[in-house]
Motif scaffolding. Structure first.
Motif, PDB file in Angstrom:
ATOM      1  N   GLY A   1      20.778  -8.190  -0.273  1.00 17.90           N
ATOM      2  CA  GLY A   1      20.672  -8.577  -1.768  1.00 17.90           C
ATOM      3  C   GLY A   1      20.450  -7.302  -2.533  1.00 17.90           C
ATOM      4  O   GLY A   1      19.590  -7.215  -3.333  1.00 17.90           O
ATOM      5  N   VAL A   2      21.141  -6.189  -2.115  1.00 15.43           N
ATOM      6  CA  VAL A   2      20.998  -4.682  -2.771  1.00 15.43           C
ATOM      7  C   VAL A   2      19.489  -4.226  -2.698  1.00 15.43           C
ATOM      8  O   VAL A   2      19.176  -3.792  -3.507  1.00 15.43           O
ATOM      9  N   GLY A   3      18.887  -4.637  -1.502  1.00 14.44           N
ATOM     10  CA  GLY A   3      17.627  -4.049  -1.414  1.00 14.44           C
ATOM     11  C   GLY A   3      16.336  -4.950  -1.986  1.00 14.44           C
ATOM     12  O   GLY A   3      15.596  -4.417  -1.967  1.00 14.44           O
ATOM     13  N   LYS A   4      16.750  -5.829  -2.461  1.00 13.26           N
ATOM     14  CA  LYS A   4      15.787  -6.816  -3.368  1.00 13.26           C
ATOM     15  C   LYS A   4      15.176  -7.976  -2.320  1.00 13.26           C
ATOM     16  O   LYS A   4      14.284  -8.565  -2.748  1.00 13.26           O
ATOM     17  N   SER A   5      15.713  -8.241  -0.939  1.00 14.68           N
ATOM     18  CA  SER A   5      15.168  -9.561  -0.363  1.00 14.68           C
ATOM     19  C   SER A   5      13.710  -8.962   0.193  1.00 14.68           C
ATOM     20  O   SER A   5      13.535  -8.029   0.321  1.00 14.68           O
ATOM     21  N   ASP A   6      13.053 -10.028   0.540  1.00 12.41           N
ATOM     22  CA  ASP A   6      11.720  -9.918   1.017  1.00 12.41           C
ATOM     23  C   ASP A   6      11.806  -9.023   2.335  1.00 12.41           C
ATOM     24  O   ASP A   6      11.114  -8.077   2.777  1.00 12.41           O
ATOM     25  N   LEU A   7      12.903  -9.171   3.349  1.00 11.07           N
ATOM     26  CA  LEU A   7      12.966  -8.471   4.253  1.00 11.07           C
ATOM     27  C   LEU A   7      13.136  -6.909   4.153  1.00 11.07           C
ATOM     28  O   LEU A   7      12.708  -5.987   4.774  1.00 11.07           O
ATOM     29  N   ALA A   8      14.224  -6.468   3.260  1.00 15.81           N
ATOM     30  CA  ALA A   8      14.277  -5.094   2.869  1.00 15.81           C
ATOM     31  C   ALA A   8      12.804  -4.567   2.257  1.00 15.81           C
ATOM     32  O   ALA A   8      12.749  -3.408   2.555  1.00 15.81           O
ATOM     33  N   LYS A   9      12.254  -5.519   1.290  1.00 15.46           N
ATOM     34  CA  LYS A   9      11.104  -4.834   0.569  1.00 15.46           C
ATOM     35  C   LYS A   9       9.862  -4.631   1.484  1.00 15.46           C
ATOM     36  O   LYS A   9       9.341  -3.618   1.792  1.00 15.46           O
ATOM     37  N   TYR A  10       9.693  -5.713   2.239  1.00 16.26           N
ATOM     38  CA  TYR A  10       8.348  -5.735   3.172  1.00 16.26           C
ATOM     39  C   TYR A  10       8.722  -4.982   4.771  1.00 16.26           C
ATOM     40  O   TYR A  10       7.887  -4.433   5.124  1.00 16.26           O
ATOM     41  N   ALA A  11       9.664  -5.460   5.076  1.00 19.07           N
ATOM     42  CA  ALA A  11      10.082  -5.068   6.506  1.00 19.07           C
ATOM     43  C   ALA A  11      10.998  -3.789   6.750  1.00 19.07           C
ATOM     44  O   ALA A  11      11.456  -3.595   7.786  1.00 19.07           O
ATOM     45  N   ASN A  12      11.534  -3.358   5.463  1.00 20.94           N
ATOM     46  CA  ASN A  12      12.462  -2.187   5.763  1.00 20.94           C
ATOM     47  C   ASN A  12      13.730  -2.821   6.570  1.00 20.94           C
ATOM     48  O   ASN A  12      14.574  -1.903   7.036  1.00 20.94           O
ATOM     49  N   ASN A  13      13.897  -3.893   6.487  1.00 21.60           N
ATOM     50  CA  ASN A  13      15.285  -4.475   7.368  1.00 21.60           C
ATOM     51  C   ASN A  13      16.385  -4.854   6.396  1.00 21.60           C
ATOM     52  O   ASN A  13      16.293  -5.858   5.708  1.00 21.60           O
ATOM     53  N   HIS A  14      17.124  -4.031   6.244  1.00 19.53           N
ATOM     54  CA  HIS A  14      18.370  -4.098   5.307  1.00 19.53           C
ATOM     55  C   HIS A  14      19.693  -5.091   5.861  1.00 19.53           C
ATOM     56  O   HIS A  14      20.634  -5.077   5.406  1.00 19.53           O
TER      57      HIS A  14
ATOM     58  N   LYS B   1       1.076  -1.225  -0.170  1.00 18.55           N
ATOM     59  CA  LYS B   1       0.013  -0.063  -0.051  1.00 18.55           C
ATOM     60  C   LYS B   1       0.921   1.383   0.071  1.00 18.55           C
ATOM     61  O   LYS B   1       0.434   2.190  -0.514  1.00 18.55           O
ATOM     62  N   GLN B   2       1.987   1.426   0.740  1.00 15.40           N
ATOM     63  CA  GLN B   2       2.688   2.379   1.093  1.00 15.40           C
ATOM     64  C   GLN B   2       3.684   2.675  -0.362  1.00 15.40           C
ATOM     65  O   GLN B   2       3.775   3.835  -0.682  1.00 15.40           O
ATOM     66  N   THR B   3       3.970   1.670  -0.935  1.00 18.70           N
ATOM     67  CA  THR B   3       4.783   1.819  -2.582  1.00 18.70           C
ATOM     68  C   THR B   3       3.950   1.646  -3.512  1.00 18.70           C
ATOM     69  O   THR B   3       4.459   1.870  -4.695  1.00 18.70           O
ATOM     70  N   SER B   4       2.506   1.460  -3.377  1.00 22.10           N
ATOM     71  CA  SER B   4       1.766   1.114  -4.568  1.00 22.10           C
ATOM     72  C   SER B   4       2.355  -0.220  -5.321  1.00 22.10           C
ATOM     73  O   SER B   4       2.010  -0.206  -6.610  1.00 22.10           O
ATOM     74  N   GLY B   5       3.211  -0.973  -4.699  1.00 20.58           N
ATOM     75  CA  GLY B   5       3.544  -2.058  -5.470  1.00 20.58           C
ATOM     76  C   GLY B   5       5.054  -2.057  -6.094  1.00 20.58           C
ATOM     77  O   GLY B   5       5.371  -2.958  -6.773  1.00 20.58           O
ATOM     78  N   ASN B   6       5.234  -0.643  -6.092  1.00 21.27           N
ATOM     79  CA  ASN B   6       6.353  -0.110  -6.925  1.00 21.27           C
ATOM     80  C   ASN B   6       7.774  -0.083  -5.983  1.00 21.27           C
ATOM     81  O   ASN B   6       8.209   0.872  -5.564  1.00 21.27           O
ATOM     82  N   TYR B   7       8.565  -1.244  -5.926  1.00 22.03           N
ATOM     83  CA  TYR B   7       9.670  -1.206  -4.958  1.00 22.03           C
ATOM     84  C   TYR B   7      10.886  -0.979  -5.870  1.00 22.03           C
ATOM     85  O   TYR B   7      11.102  -1.564  -7.235  1.00 22.03           O
ATOM     86  N   ALA B   8      11.916  -0.083  -5.158  1.00 21.61           N
ATOM     87  CA  ALA B   8      13.124   0.249  -5.995  1.00 21.61           C
ATOM     88  C   ALA B   8      13.829  -1.007  -6.489  1.00 21.61           C
ATOM     89  O   ALA B   8      14.070  -2.036  -5.886  1.00 21.61           O
ATOM     90  N   ASN B   9      14.038  -1.030  -7.909  1.00 20.61           N
ATOM     91  CA  ASN B   9      14.998  -1.855  -8.492  1.00 20.61           C
ATOM     92  C   ASN B   9      16.495  -1.370  -8.441  1.00 20.61           C
ATOM     93  O   ASN B   9      16.827  -1.110  -9.515  1.00 20.61           O
TER      94      ASN B   9
END
Length: 274
Positions: free
Chosen positions: A81-94, A36-44
């Motif tokens: 994983g350069v910000g591409k892991s599920d943890l980074a995407k969904y949990a902001n956990n880098h 919802k926050q990203t509208s599904g558009n995660y940084a690649n």
């Protein structure tokens, strides 16, 4: 008896399934909120764009605590994983930081060392970078803050020594990333007294974070305790403030007591007169 055993097993299986379903639902809620926050558009991110995005917060944390920015960036690149892991995407956990007993926030569950390990959920990536610094301000990592804040080799090896990662190649992975992408360009040296003041501040914070029940011989009076030429270390003392109190430099105080590092303990006697 047989029916009772079967009933107990059924209850255990039901409880286990319910628990797993609950964890799965929590993950789904966190993912839904992130979408919802990203509208599904995660940084690649590419490695270069990831570095540009987060180098500022890494430098800020370095200046605050002394953790080389290159180390922070290399760990983030590797763990997320350069910000591409599920943890980074969904949990902001880098940094792959797990929930601990002192964590009061939400958890995201995935298999790691154990099945359904709990990982911290942050409001944004910057909060993750800040918590990475706070996470390292623990007794087991205290010796690292005595290193120069541009000593990325010492930090890489020290993190493994302190048990941050189980992979025996962890230091080599960090050093390789730092040198491949020239991350050390973000590191800064510091003068002798700047280093002492920074160590004093950070190590004092670390000592305050040690649970009170683990402290021994806590003084009931803040008045300096002096016996002859010796001073007895009290709560919240550091080499820096003791040396200032008796007109010495930290190096002189360490030399008087044949010390090789800055570690002191409550109740310890230090010689303070030449």
């Amino acid at each position: 008896m047989k029916k009772l055993i079967i009933a107990c097993l059924s209850l255990l299986i039901f409880a286990s399934c319910t628990s797993k379903k609950s964890l799965h639902q929590q993950n789904k809620q966190i993912e839904k909120s992130a979408n919802k926050q990203t509208s599904g558009n995660y940084a690649n991110y590419t490695v270069d764009s990831y570095i540009q995005r987060f180098k500022g917060i890494a430098i800020t944390e370095m200046n605050r605590y002394g953790i080389p920015a290159s180390i922070t960036m290399a760990q983030a690149i590797l763990e997320s994983g350069v910000g591409k892991s599920d943890l980074a995407k969904y949990a902001n956990n880098h940094f792959g930081i797990k929930c601990t007993s002192d964590w009061n926030g939400k958890g995201y569950y995935k298999d790691d060392d154990k099945k359904d390990d709990c990982f911290r959920v942050y409001k944004n990536p910057e909060e993750s970078f800040r918590d990475h610094s706070e996470f390292l301000k623990r007794k087991r990592y205290a010796f690292l803050f005595e290193l120069d804040k541009n000593d990325y080799v010492g930090w890489a090896k020290g993190l493994k020594q302190a048990g941050y990662a189980t992979n025996p190649k962890y230091p080599d992975l960090l050093i390789s990333l730092i040198e491949r992408y020239n991350l050390s360009q973000f590191d800064r040296g510091e003068g002798k007294y700047e280093k002492i003041k920074r160590e004093d501040r950070v190590l004092t914070d670390i000592n305050k974070n040690i649970p009170n029940e683990k402290r021994k011989d806590k003084p009931t009076d803040a008045t300096p305790i002096i016996t002859g030429d010796n001073y007895i270390v009290q709560q919240n003392d550091t080499l820096y403030n003791i040396s200032k109190r008796f007109g010495l430099t930290v190096d002189e105080l360490k030399a008087l007591n044949n010390m090789t590092d800055n570690t002191i303990k409550i109740g310890q006697e230090l010689r303070v007169k030449k």
